[in-house]
Structure formats: C-alpha cells, structure tokens
Design a protein around this motif. Sequence first.
Motif, PDB file in Angstrom:
ATOM      1  N   VAL A   1       0.742  -1.483   0.754  1.00 36.70           N
ATOM      2  CA  VAL A   1      -0.040   0.325  -0.218  1.00 36.70           C
ATOM      3  C   VAL A   1       0.862   1.588   0.048  1.00 36.70           C
ATOM      4  O   VAL A   1       0.942   2.455  -0.675  1.00 36.70           O
ATOM      5  CB  VAL A   1      -1.340  -0.294   1.196  1.00 36.70           C
ATOM      6  CG1 VAL A   1      -1.372   1.667   1.381  1.00 36.70           C
ATOM      7  CG2 VAL A   1      -1.856  -0.934   1.472  1.00 36.70           C
ATOM      8  N   ALA A   2       2.398   1.477   0.784  1.00 40.56           N
ATOM      9  CA  ALA A   2       2.754   2.205   0.808  1.00 40.56           C
ATOM     10  C   ALA A   2       3.531   2.142  -0.726  1.00 40.56           C
ATOM     11  O   ALA A   2       3.955   4.033  -0.860  1.00 40.56           O
ATOM     12  CB  ALA A   2       3.992   2.416   1.981  1.00 40.56           C
ATOM     13  N   GLU A   3       3.813   1.687  -1.581  1.00 38.54           N
ATOM     14  CA  GLU A   3       4.958   1.596  -2.604  1.00 38.54           C
ATOM     15  C   GLU A   3       4.037   2.663  -3.479  1.00 38.54           C
ATOM     16  O   GLU A   3       3.922   2.961  -4.163  1.00 38.54           O
ATOM     17  CB  GLU A   3       5.134  -0.127  -2.951  1.00 38.54           C
ATOM     18  CG  GLU A   3       6.714  -0.264  -1.993  1.00 38.54           C
ATOM     19  CD  GLU A   3       7.779   0.998  -2.755  1.00 38.54           C
ATOM     20  OE1 GLU A   3       7.909   1.197  -3.581  1.00 38.54           O
ATOM     21  OE2 GLU A   3       8.354   1.378  -1.175  1.00 38.54           O
ATOM     22  N   LEU A   4       2.281   2.599  -2.909  1.00 36.19           N
ATOM     23  CA  LEU A   4       1.243   2.662  -4.977  1.00 36.19           C
ATOM     24  C   LEU A   4       0.425   4.419  -4.059  1.00 36.19           C
ATOM     25  O   LEU A   4      -0.473   4.007  -4.395  1.00 36.19           O
ATOM     26  CB  LEU A   4       0.798   1.512  -4.595  1.00 36.19           C
ATOM     27  CG  LEU A   4       1.253   0.267  -5.224  1.00 36.19           C
ATOM     28  CD1 LEU A   4       0.207  -0.825  -5.255  1.00 36.19           C
ATOM     29  CD2 LEU A   4       1.556   0.550  -6.766  1.00 36.19           C
ATOM     30  N   LYS A   5       1.250   4.610  -2.720  1.00 37.07           N
ATOM     31  CA  LYS A   5       0.886   6.108  -2.280  1.00 37.07           C
ATOM     32  C   LYS A   5       0.361   7.117  -3.568  1.00 37.07           C
ATOM     33  O   LYS A   5      -0.183   7.835  -3.356  1.00 37.07           O
ATOM     34  CB  LYS A   5       1.025   6.775  -1.334  1.00 37.07           C
ATOM     35  CG  LYS A   5       1.376   5.529   0.287  1.00 37.07           C
ATOM     36  CD  LYS A   5       0.182   6.039   0.474  1.00 37.07           C
ATOM     37  CE  LYS A   5      -0.791   4.800   2.402  1.00 37.07           C
ATOM     38  NZ  LYS A   5      -1.536   4.967   2.130  1.00 37.07           N
ATOM     39  N   ASP A   6       1.840   6.472  -4.492  1.00 37.52           N
ATOM     40  CA  ASP A   6       1.323   8.020  -5.536  1.00 37.52           C
ATOM     41  C   ASP A   6       0.405   7.763  -6.412  1.00 37.52           C
ATOM     42  O   ASP A   6       0.287   8.796  -7.006  1.00 37.52           O
ATOM     43  CB  ASP A   6       2.845   8.389  -5.814  1.00 37.52           C
ATOM     44  CG  ASP A   6       3.184   6.676  -6.573  1.00 37.52           C
ATOM     45  OD1 ASP A   6       3.109   5.914  -6.245  1.00 37.52           O
ATOM     46  OD2 ASP A   6       4.008   6.947  -7.976  1.00 37.52           O
ATOM     47  N   VAL A   7      -0.562   6.612  -6.194  1.00 41.58           N
ATOM     48  CA  VAL A   7      -1.312   6.398  -7.870  1.00 41.58           C
ATOM     49  C   VAL A   7      -2.624   6.884  -7.252  1.00 41.58           C
ATOM     50  O   VAL A   7      -2.619   6.921  -6.782  1.00 41.58           O
ATOM     51  CB  VAL A   7      -1.415   4.774  -7.842  1.00 41.58           C
ATOM     52  CG1 VAL A   7      -2.519   4.967  -8.966  1.00 41.58           C
ATOM     53  CG2 VAL A   7      -0.112   4.322  -7.997  1.00 41.58           C
ATOM     54  N   GLU A   8      -2.934   7.755  -8.239  1.00 41.77           N
ATOM     55  CA  GLU A   8      -3.802   8.410  -8.212  1.00 41.77           C
ATOM     56  C   GLU A   8      -5.349   8.197  -8.856  1.00 41.77           C
ATOM     57  O   GLU A   8      -5.080   7.734  -9.734  1.00 41.77           O
ATOM     58  CB  GLU A   8      -3.783  10.404  -8.534  1.00 41.77           C
ATOM     59  CG  GLU A   8      -2.884  11.156  -7.524  1.00 41.77           C
ATOM     60  CD  GLU A   8      -2.918  11.986  -7.805  1.00 41.77           C
ATOM     61  OE1 GLU A   8      -3.479  13.257  -8.854  1.00 41.77           O
ATOM     62  OE2 GLU A   8      -2.137  13.346  -6.760  1.00 41.77           O
ATOM     63  N   GLY A   9      -6.567   8.426  -8.320  1.00 44.72           N
ATOM     64  CA  GLY A   9      -7.660   8.200  -8.970  1.00 44.72           C
ATOM     65  C   GLY A   9      -8.202   7.016  -9.085  1.00 44.72           C
ATOM     66  O   GLY A   9      -8.898   5.981  -9.558  1.00 44.72           O
ATOM     67  N   ILE A  10      -7.347   5.839  -8.238  1.00 45.35           N
ATOM     68  CA  ILE A  10      -7.561   4.260  -7.749  1.00 45.35           C
ATOM     69  C   ILE A  10      -8.416   4.571  -6.485  1.00 45.35           C
ATOM     70  O   ILE A  10      -7.597   4.341  -5.538  1.00 45.35           O
ATOM     71  CB  ILE A  10      -6.794   3.772  -8.076  1.00 45.35           C
ATOM     72  CG1 ILE A  10      -6.190   4.433  -8.915  1.00 45.35           C
ATOM     73  CG2 ILE A  10      -6.814   2.684  -7.921  1.00 45.35           C
ATOM     74  CD1 ILE A  10      -6.318   3.713 -10.618  1.00 45.35           C
ATOM     75  N   HIS A  11      -9.299   3.088  -6.102  1.00 44.81           N
ATOM     76  CA  HIS A  11      -9.711   2.917  -5.236  1.00 44.81           C
ATOM     77  C   HIS A  11      -8.884   1.129  -5.255  1.00 44.81           C
ATOM     78  O   HIS A  11      -9.116   0.760  -5.494  1.00 44.81           O
ATOM     79  CB  HIS A  11     -11.148   2.307  -5.767  1.00 44.81           C
ATOM     80  CG  HIS A  11     -11.860   2.204  -3.926  1.00 44.81           C
ATOM     81  ND1 HIS A  11     -12.825   2.820  -2.830  1.00 44.81           N
ATOM     82  CD2 HIS A  11     -12.079   0.920  -3.218  1.00 44.81           C
ATOM     83  CE1 HIS A  11     -12.894   2.483  -1.684  1.00 44.81           C
ATOM     84  NE2 HIS A  11     -12.405   0.986  -2.454  1.00 44.81           N
ATOM     85  N   PHE A  12      -7.988   1.995  -3.436  1.00 43.26           N
ATOM     86  CA  PHE A  12      -7.618   0.080  -3.691  1.00 43.26           C
ATOM     87  C   PHE A  12      -8.456  -0.483  -1.979  1.00 43.26           C
ATOM     88  O   PHE A  12      -8.706   0.001  -1.315  1.00 43.26           O
ATOM     89  CB  PHE A  12      -5.801   0.323  -2.898  1.00 43.26           C
ATOM     90  CG  PHE A  12      -5.906   0.627  -4.000  1.00 43.26           C
ATOM     91  CD1 PHE A  12      -5.030   0.090  -5.002  1.00 43.26           C
ATOM     92  CD2 PHE A  12      -4.548   1.830  -4.013  1.00 43.26           C
ATOM     93  CE1 PHE A  12      -4.557   0.185  -6.709  1.00 43.26           C
ATOM     94  CE2 PHE A  12      -3.709   2.025  -4.800  1.00 43.26           C
ATOM     95  CZ  PHE A  12      -3.596   1.678  -6.288  1.00 43.26           C
ATOM     96  N   SER A  13      -8.893  -2.127  -2.076  1.00 42.83           N
ATOM     97  CA  SER A  13      -9.478  -2.726  -1.104  1.00 42.83           C
ATOM     98  C   SER A  13      -8.740  -3.479  -0.565  1.00 42.83           C
ATOM     99  O   SER A  13      -7.765  -4.053  -1.624  1.00 42.83           O
ATOM    100  CB  SER A  13     -10.585  -3.398  -1.639  1.00 42.83           C
ATOM    101  OG  SER A  13     -10.593  -3.873  -2.035  1.00 42.83           O
ATOM    102  N   ALA A  14      -8.760  -3.971   0.706  1.00 43.82           N
ATOM    103  CA  ALA A  14      -8.177  -4.950   0.792  1.00 43.82           C
ATOM    104  C   ALA A  14      -8.970  -6.604   1.477  1.00 43.82           C
ATOM    105  O   ALA A  14      -9.675  -5.607   3.004  1.00 43.82           O
ATOM    106  CB  ALA A  14      -6.935  -4.248   1.728  1.00 43.82           C
TER     107      ALA A  14
END
Length: 316
Positions: free
Chosen positions: A70-83
């Motif tokens: 999750v930390a490595e993908l913090k810069d990705v905008e406009g995306i919904h991440f669920s877990a």
Amino acid sequence: MRQPMTALERVHVTEVGPRDGLQNEERVLTTAEKVALVRALVAAGVKEFELTSFVSPRAVPALADAAELVAELKDVEGIHFSALVPNLRGAERALEAGIDSIVLFVSASQSHNAKNVNRSVKESLRDFEQIARALEGSPIELRGAIATTFGCPFEGNVDVRAVGNIARHFADIGVRYVSLGDTTGMATPPLVSERIWHLREVASGIEPTLHFHNTRGIGLANVMQGLALGVDRFESSIGGLGGCPFAPGASGNIASEDLVYLLTEMGIDTGIDLPRLIEAAHVATRLMGRPLPAQVSKAGPRLALSDCSAVPTARG
C-alpha cells in the motif's frame, strides 16, 4: 458502435489478481514485482483493485507485505484500493496503512469458514459488528464478501437462505457492496439466478458483485447470466490467476482480459483498454514464470490479424 446486448451500458470490473490471484501461488512475488503488475494494470485503465489482505503472514505468506505494498502505491491517484480483513486487528492495520475500503469476508458454509478463518459463521458476523463500531467515523469504507456462495467443497450445496442471512447482516452494519464468491467454481447459471433473486427479496439494499472462478469452464457463462439479471459489478484476475489455499481444487478466477473482451464485444463499456490489459497479462505471465490459463492474452482480440504471406500454403 456496437449496440449492447443487454440494457447495461457500463460494468465495473474489480481486479483481484494482486490478492486472490497471488495468495495460492507457489512463487511469491516481491513487493516491487507486485507494484510493477499493479502499475501495468493502472496503465490499462483499471480503477478498482482488491490489492491485498491484512491476514496473519503465517496463514498466507504471499500477502505478508500488505502494508508495504500500500505504501509503495501511495502516489497512484484516482484508484480505489481495497483489502480483505478477517478480524479487528486486520481492520486496524488496514486503516493505518491508508487503504480505501476493507472487505469483511465470511463463508456461507460453516466448514469452509472454519478452515478459512478458524471461526464459526456466527463468530465472524459478531466480529464484523465489532469492526463496524470501531471504524465508525473513519474514512474507510466497509464492503463484504461471501465465500462458497454457490457451493462448498466440504458440504456440497449451500442453502440460499444462508447467503441471504449473511447479506442482511452486512446491510445492517452499513455495507453496500457485497461480493458473492464462487470459491471452487461450483456456480452455474441457475444458481446465479437463484442467489441474485433471493438477495433482491431479503437484502434489497445490497449491490452484489459477482466473483466467478473458471474451475469447470463456465465462468463467462455465469457472467452472461449475471448481466442478463442486471448485475453490473464483477471481479476478475489478470491472466486467470487465483485459487483458495483452504479449498481443494480451487483453480483460477475468470481472467480479466477474457472478461473485458466479452464485455467489449457486447458493446458494454468498462473504461479498460483491452490491448493494454493484454500487455499487463504478459507482465503477469513473465512474473509468474509459467503460462497462465487466460485465453485472450494468448489469441489476442477478435480482429488481431496475421500476415498472410508468412503462413505456408497447402500443397496438392
């Protein structure tokens, strides 16, 4: 412009490859490799991901790097991440990591739930109430997932009322989206109809997401049945990766590129670029080091043409 074959004009596709696709693989990808795969999928237009699971690293070693990913993908905008999370501790870890939504998962069958999370269904549902109270007022969204919705590898048929009871419980704690999981590919079109109609009767506030495996080769037939019923949310895995480590014979999910190809040919918009999705599938194939079960990433789109002069001509 092709006319849609159903009344649906747009379908939401959630990519579950980074979680469901990788959790049962012998080869454990590094965090950097997972990031490369997710970025390739984002480049193809994928907007929703089931990214990882905040479970015990001992239970699912392949997902031990959940917070780091999750930390490595913090810069990705406009995306919904669920877990996925199995309990309050997992929910707290997901909140700390900055995930957009958590998926509370439970099996419709008692035996699979015991194998999957070492709890009874009743205990899982009680835990969900605790999680909902603990996270009230936080920015994180609650979602739900029901495994073995269409059948259990230990018990066989699953009573549709058991699925409905869980869906009602999810609705009571404020969950809107619930994934109906075909854990070992036991779904059939009649079962899809039965489950969807029952949920509309007993839990009308729930919006179902259909999650099919292609274990017995009819994953996309089940998608077609869902579309005919007006379901507009589906989950799939790049390359057809996937399987449950706690269910015998749980082979891969329906492949994202196969699903998007089907929907595109039906004139249904997904917002996903098929050629670039195929490129992402090739990334997944290279990372896993073996051929994956998807079809479209091998054959290409319907109008992918070949050079006629390069093909031998029959003699005689």
